[in-house]
Design a protein around this motif. Sequence first.
Motif, PDB file in Angstrom:
ATOM      1  N   GLU A 207      -9.113-135.616  -9.429  1.00  0.00           N
ATOM      2  CA  GLU A 207      -7.603-135.932  -9.347  1.00  0.00           C
ATOM      3  C   GLU A 207      -7.514-135.889 -10.665  1.00  0.00           C
ATOM      4  N   ALA A 208      -7.678-137.007 -11.124  1.00  0.00           N
ATOM      5  CA  ALA A 208      -7.634-138.436 -11.630  1.00  0.00           C
ATOM      6  C   ALA A 208      -8.620-138.019 -13.281  1.00  0.00           C
ATOM      7  N   VAL A 209      -9.379-136.987 -12.751  1.00  0.00           N
ATOM      8  CA  VAL A 209     -10.465-137.630 -14.146  1.00  0.00           C
ATOM      9  C   VAL A 209     -10.231-135.721 -15.103  1.00  0.00           C
ATOM     10  N   LYS A 210     -10.602-136.373 -16.226  1.00  0.00           N
ATOM     11  CA  LYS A 210     -10.693-135.592 -16.911  1.00  0.00           C
ATOM     12  C   LYS A 210     -11.415-133.607 -16.334  1.00  0.00           C
ATOM     13  N   LYS A 211     -11.508-132.302 -16.913  1.00  0.00           N
ATOM     14  CA  LYS A 211     -11.638-131.097 -16.361  1.00  0.00           C
ATOM     15  C   LYS A 211     -12.112-130.138 -17.758  1.00  0.00           C
ATOM     16  N   GLY A 212     -12.632-131.331 -18.086  1.00  0.00           N
ATOM     17  CA  GLY A 212     -13.224-130.503 -19.768  1.00  0.00           C
ATOM     18  C   GLY A 212     -14.704-129.705 -19.695  1.00  0.00           C
ATOM     19  N   SER A 213     -14.904-128.884 -20.609  1.00  0.00           N
ATOM     20  CA  SER A 213     -16.124-127.628 -20.548  1.00  0.00           C
ATOM     21  C   SER A 213     -17.559-128.353 -20.020  1.00  0.00           C
ATOM     22  N   ALA A 214     -17.381-129.245 -20.157  1.00  0.00           N
ATOM     23  CA  ALA A 214     -18.792-130.189 -19.843  1.00  0.00           C
ATOM     24  C   ALA A 214     -18.816-130.645 -18.171  1.00  0.00           C
ATOM     25  N   GLY A 215     -16.972-131.076 -18.252  1.00  0.00           N
ATOM     26  CA  GLY A 215     -16.978-132.362 -17.783  1.00  0.00           C
ATOM     27  C   GLY A 215     -17.879-133.795 -17.049  1.00  0.00           C
ATOM     28  N   TRP A 216     -18.278-133.769 -15.997  1.00  0.00           N
ATOM     29  CA  TRP A 216     -19.006-134.823 -15.463  1.00  0.00           C
ATOM     30  C   TRP A 216     -20.286-135.301 -16.171  1.00  0.00           C
ATOM     31  N   ARG A 217     -20.856-134.004 -15.480  1.00  0.00           N
ATOM     32  CA  ARG A 217     -22.556-133.930 -16.371  1.00  0.00           C
ATOM     33  C   ARG A 217     -22.875-135.047 -17.549  1.00  0.00           C
ATOM     34  N   LEU A 218     -21.823-134.419 -18.554  1.00  0.00           N
ATOM     35  CA  LEU A 218     -21.494-135.008 -20.221  1.00  0.00           C
ATOM     36  C   LEU A 218     -21.871-135.610 -19.940  1.00  0.00           C
ATOM     37  N   ARG A 219     -20.629-136.648 -19.370  1.00  0.00           N
ATOM     38  CA  ARG A 219     -20.438-137.819 -19.463  1.00  0.00           C
ATOM     39  C   ARG A 219     -21.280-139.142 -19.028  1.00  0.00           C
ATOM     40  N   LEU A 220     -21.631-138.378 -17.845  1.00  0.00           N
ATOM     41  CA  LEU A 220     -22.981-139.011 -17.519  1.00  0.00           C
ATOM     42  C   LEU A 220     -24.277-139.446 -17.668  1.00  0.00           C
ATOM     43  N   ALA A 221     -24.759-138.071 -18.621  1.00  0.00           N
ATOM     44  CA  ALA A 221     -25.900-137.773 -19.505  1.00  0.00           C
ATOM     45  C   ALA A 221     -25.918-138.642 -20.763  1.00  0.00           C
ATOM     46  N   GLY A 222     -25.062-139.899 -20.729  1.00  0.00           N
ATOM     47  CA  GLY A 222     -25.743-140.981 -21.785  1.00  0.00           C
ATOM     48  C   GLY A 222     -25.948-142.387 -20.904  1.00  0.00           C
ATOM     49  N   PHE A 223     -25.914-142.439 -19.711  1.00  0.00           N
ATOM     50  CA  PHE A 223     -26.366-143.282 -18.611  1.00  0.00           C
ATOM     51  C   PHE A 223     -27.429-142.844 -17.744  1.00  0.00           C
ATOM     52  N   VAL A 224     -27.440-141.831 -17.960  1.00  0.00           N
ATOM     53  CA  VAL A 224     -29.094-141.553 -17.321  1.00  0.00           C
ATOM     54  C   VAL A 224     -30.342-141.152 -18.552  1.00  0.00           C
TER      55      VAL A 224
END
Length: 594
Positions: A207-224
């Motif tokens: 409930e605290a995180v943004k729900k953009g179109s890309a979502g958590w997958r895009l945010r984590l992609a760089g770390f992967v």
Amino acid sequence: MRNALVALGVLGALCYFNGVGNPFVHDDVVFILENPQVRHLSRVLDVFEKSSFAPSSIAVANAYYRPFLEVVYRIEYALFGPVPVGYHVVNVLLHVGNGFLLFILTLRLTRRQGLAFCMAVLFLVHPIQSEAVACISGISNLLFSFFLLAAFLFYIKIAKRDEEMSAAKEAGFYSAALFLFGGALLCKEQAIILPFLLLLYESCFPEAVKKGSAGWRLRLAGFVIVTGGYFLWREIVIGGSLPAFVANWGELYLRIKSFSGIILNHWRTVVWPMDLHYYRSYNILSPWVWPAVVFILLILGGILLWRILPRNRQPLFAFGAGWFAITILPTTSIVPLVHEYSFIAAFEHFLYLPLAGILWSALVALDYASDLVLRKQSVLTKKVFVGVVVTVCVMLTYGQTPMWAGEIPLFKKAVRYENKMGRLHLLLARAYYNNRDYGQASREYAIGGDIMAQYLGKIRDERVRPFYEGFLRDSWLGLAACAEATGHLDDGQMYYEKILRFSPHDSLVENHLGFIAVRLEQWDAARSHFERALEFDPRNAEIMTNAGVCYIYAGQLDKAEKYFRRAVAVDPNLLSAKKNLEQLLKQKSLGKKE
């Protein structure tokens, strides 16, 4: 914020100020004092192109690739040289910094300043942290944790729903998080856990995180991507990225069975830290059924407690439990961290970052229980309880740091708790020997050697035989050195000859036998030993010099000159060879004049 940082700094100083004068001990000596690379800041970028700490056999065995850590060591050496005080101060400052980052992180997760401060204080003063802070080489844990926590904070800043920022600012924060993650990886391999911690955050606080179109997958992609790049580069530089998990299927089975016992041991140490010591280990041959039963019951109890908690407290409780599980996994028995035979490494510094997870879950549960039971009096009771716990922890931590005042107190305490580990007895023996306590050194060398000999009689995999033979050789070398130091030359000779029975091409042993023969004035025997040593180590200038001296006593000056000249050619800076050659040439010159 400023008051919290000052308070944490004061508490850090209270816990560790009595340890800043401690010397370099054990790994500190290997990684700093005996590592000539740290003395030069020139060509510092070369550290990214090779395995770290190459002069150390320990490092080579563990295939370390920690270039940024080596850069920090070089900077520290440039600032402090071989004086340990500065290194200890840096460790304490980093530890305080990590406590402050956890304060900010907890505040962002809960918006409760009291809980956040309590969390940071307990993390800072808990005595189990002393192994990472009081030991200079423990900076690897402090430094990678600092970068990892900072990266985590940057990530949640861009991920939180209520954080409105421009695209450029968001990209800057994201880049900073990736950069810090890379720095953490280059300090310690354990930092690969960060992407999993970020995924845990996304799961526990949806409930605290943004729900953009890309979502958590895009945010984590760089770390992967950074993780993949790190493993690829590590593979190129040192030729290996992962330990051999299945080198022995039987051992793997035992390691897996011991998992619950190791975790219970960690939890018990956090709750009751009264037996803290270096080289903490867990015997994977210990009974495993009851630990597994207790472990499962505790997990079920944790799940039940999570269900009982109010909805607003459940996320942090689950986050703490998940944080502990993720951060402790790389240092459990699942990864092959065998000390010797059936003993698995369970170092206390493994708990440096996982402790945060335990504290989050425990504080949430205790906070709710006090509200439920004490109601109106809960605030005062919480403050009193926390004050008592903090005071006890400060006293325990303050009492723990003197253990690092030298190798004798360090290993003596470790042997008290891990007396079946042969390696510890050998380390304590070497410490006694360096302190010229040859009686105690001989006793510990003998105990360590007996343990290693027992292992040799039990092994089933012949690939590990050289490992234990090497320790047994160290035991006999130590016993021989003690015998020589106390004038018992016959005993020294006996131990050296025992080594030659299973290692007949040992130049070091032949050299020592030559020295004993010299002390006994058995010049022919001495010359024979030195020449055999040169067969196995033909470019050793010191052994050439020793052989030359023997030929002088045999009256064969030409052969002596030949050896001295060879020694000087191999090592022009060897003073003993140069002086012997000069004296010999002067003696021959005087002989010709007469």
